[in-house]
Scaffold this motif. Structure first.
Motif, mmCIF file in Angstrom:
data_model
loop_
_atom_site.group_PDB
_atom_site.id
_atom_site.type_symbol
_atom_site.label_atom_id
_atom_site.label_comp_id
_atom_site.label_asym_id
_atom_site.label_seq_id
_atom_site.Cartn_x
_atom_site.Cartn_y
_atom_site.Cartn_z
ATOM 1 N N GLN A 185 44.205 41.551 36.289
ATOM 2 C CA GLN A 185 43.718 40.894 37.498
ATOM 3 C C GLN A 185 42.205 41.018 37.634
ATOM 4 N N LEU A 208 40.074 38.142 36.527
ATOM 5 C CA LEU A 208 39.932 36.980 37.401
ATOM 6 C C LEU A 208 38.864 37.174 38.473
ATOM 7 N N LYS A 226 31.752 35.264 34.077
ATOM 8 C CA LYS A 226 32.835 34.280 33.966
ATOM 9 C C LYS A 226 33.081 33.922 32.508
ATOM 10 N N LEU A 247 45.065 29.190 34.493
ATOM 11 C CA LEU A 247 43.664 29.033 34.876
ATOM 12 C C LEU A 247 43.389 27.695 35.565
ATOM 13 N N LEU A 255 42.830 27.601 39.234
ATOM 14 C CA LEU A 255 41.536 27.963 39.812
ATOM 15 C C LEU A 255 40.858 26.759 40.457
ATOM 16 N N ARG A 259 44.649 33.437 46.135
ATOM 17 C CA ARG A 259 44.176 34.370 45.112
ATOM 18 C C ARG A 259 45.320 35.252 44.598
ATOM 19 N N CYS A 274 46.551 35.757 40.633
ATOM 20 C CA CYS A 274 46.497 37.088 40.026
ATOM 21 C C CYS A 274 47.883 37.546 39.597
#
Length: 328
Positions: free
Chosen positions: A201, A204, A221, A250, A253, A259, A263
């Protein structure tokens, strides 16, 4: 893979602590004198330690601070967050952030036990691998004992990641297991399971923390995306060319998905397909890529590598039938 962002430079203030000299004047008052003396003594001691001991000492101190003064680490992180981007004097580069990625993860996720739990996991894995190699290569003991000892440790190695994923193992499930052993084993596996979730996690964090626009923390990132791409490729390298499950997660996102959901999806995927998927090499390489991302070096030495030859030997012994008279 999910598109990377542009590069960035992030740094704390260019001000650096200067070594104390005999002319330095700390703030007035006995309390200030004591504070200055203790602080300088600790800095001098830390700088004098070898790298591996220095890291361990710092981690233990951070755990102590978090246990005894839990409000201090969040304050420190807030101070770091407030520091702006500053160029180093006479250089186009920025000053490096003083806190390591692992220390930042511990502070951000409030998990002071993480370092201890990861070291425990690495130590047990390395010990079991060492025992397997010792018995499988020891020509001085009978072939019967060598094969049975090798089978025992090979099976434990093959199940190592599965047990972390399930948070239980055969010793916990058999009826004759002592309750104390079961409690301790499950506690250990719970800790390792949660440690893997935290490491995953944390990848992320730079992708989801976006207070200053799309280019904020772009280097972090890129590093996180590169690590996730490397992990995904472990499946692709063993014949799963169409494996793009991490890419699929992903893509969330770009949506308004909570969130916690993103995760949870990623950590569950890593635990299911990579840690507990039954492939010992993928298990080891996944952990190593996570360790590399956080610059984590275990106290007792690195996570032991699994070569193709060693993996094949472990698989052969693990596939053997349990002989009569061996209770494991």
């Amino acid at each position: 893979m999910f598109p990377a962002t542009t590069d960035y430079k992030f740094a704390p203030s260019t001000r650096t602590a200067q070594p104390a000299t005999h002319t330095a004047q700390p703030p007035s008052g006995s309390s200030a004198l004591i504070t200055a003396a203790v602080s300088q003594s600790f800095k001098t001691h830390i700088k004098s330690l070898p790298e591996e001991i220095r890291s361990k000492t710092i981690q233990e101190m951070l755990k102590f601070i978090n246990d005894q003064f839990p409000e201090e680490l969040p304050k420190f992180q807030q101070t770091l967050d407030k520091r702006g981007i500053a160029l180093a004097e006479n250089s186009s580069e920025t000053v490096a952030v003083s806190i390591s990625p692992m220390e930042k993860l511990v502070a951000d996720h409030n998990c002071p036990e993480l370092i201890t739990d990861l070291n425990s996991m690495v130590e047990e894995f390395n010990t079991q691998l060492k025992h397997f190699i010792k018995y499988s290569e020891d020509s001085e003991i009978s072939s019967y004992l060598r094969e049975n000892a090798s089978r025992r440790f090979s099976k434990q190695l093959e199940d190592f990641g599965k047990d972390i994923h399930k948070r239980t193992n055969q010793n916990c499930e058999i009826g004759r297991a002592e309750s104390k052993v079961v409690v301790e084993t499950q506690k250990k596996l719970d800790a390792w399971h949660n440690s893997v979730k935290t490491l995953t996690q944390g990848l992320l964090d730079p992708l989801l923390n976006n207070p200053e626009g799309p280019d904020h923390n772009s280097r972090e990132k890129d590093e996180a995306l590169s690590t996730l791409n490397d992990i995904q490729s472990l499946k692709q390298n063993v014949g799963k060319k169409d494996y793009f499950k991490i890419d699929g997660i992903l893509r969330y996102l770009t949506t308004n998905a909570p969130r916690e959901n993103i995760c949870s999806r990623l950590s569950n995927l890593i635990l299911t397909d990579f840690i507990g998927g039954g492939n010992l090499m993928i298990f080891q390489k996944t952990l190593q890529r996570l360790f590399d991302y956080y610059h984590f070096i275990p106290y007792e030495g690195p996570l032991s590598e699994i070569t193709d030859e060693l993996c094949e030997s472990i698989q052969i012994y693990a596939a053997m039938k349990k002989p009569t008279g061996f209770d494991y």
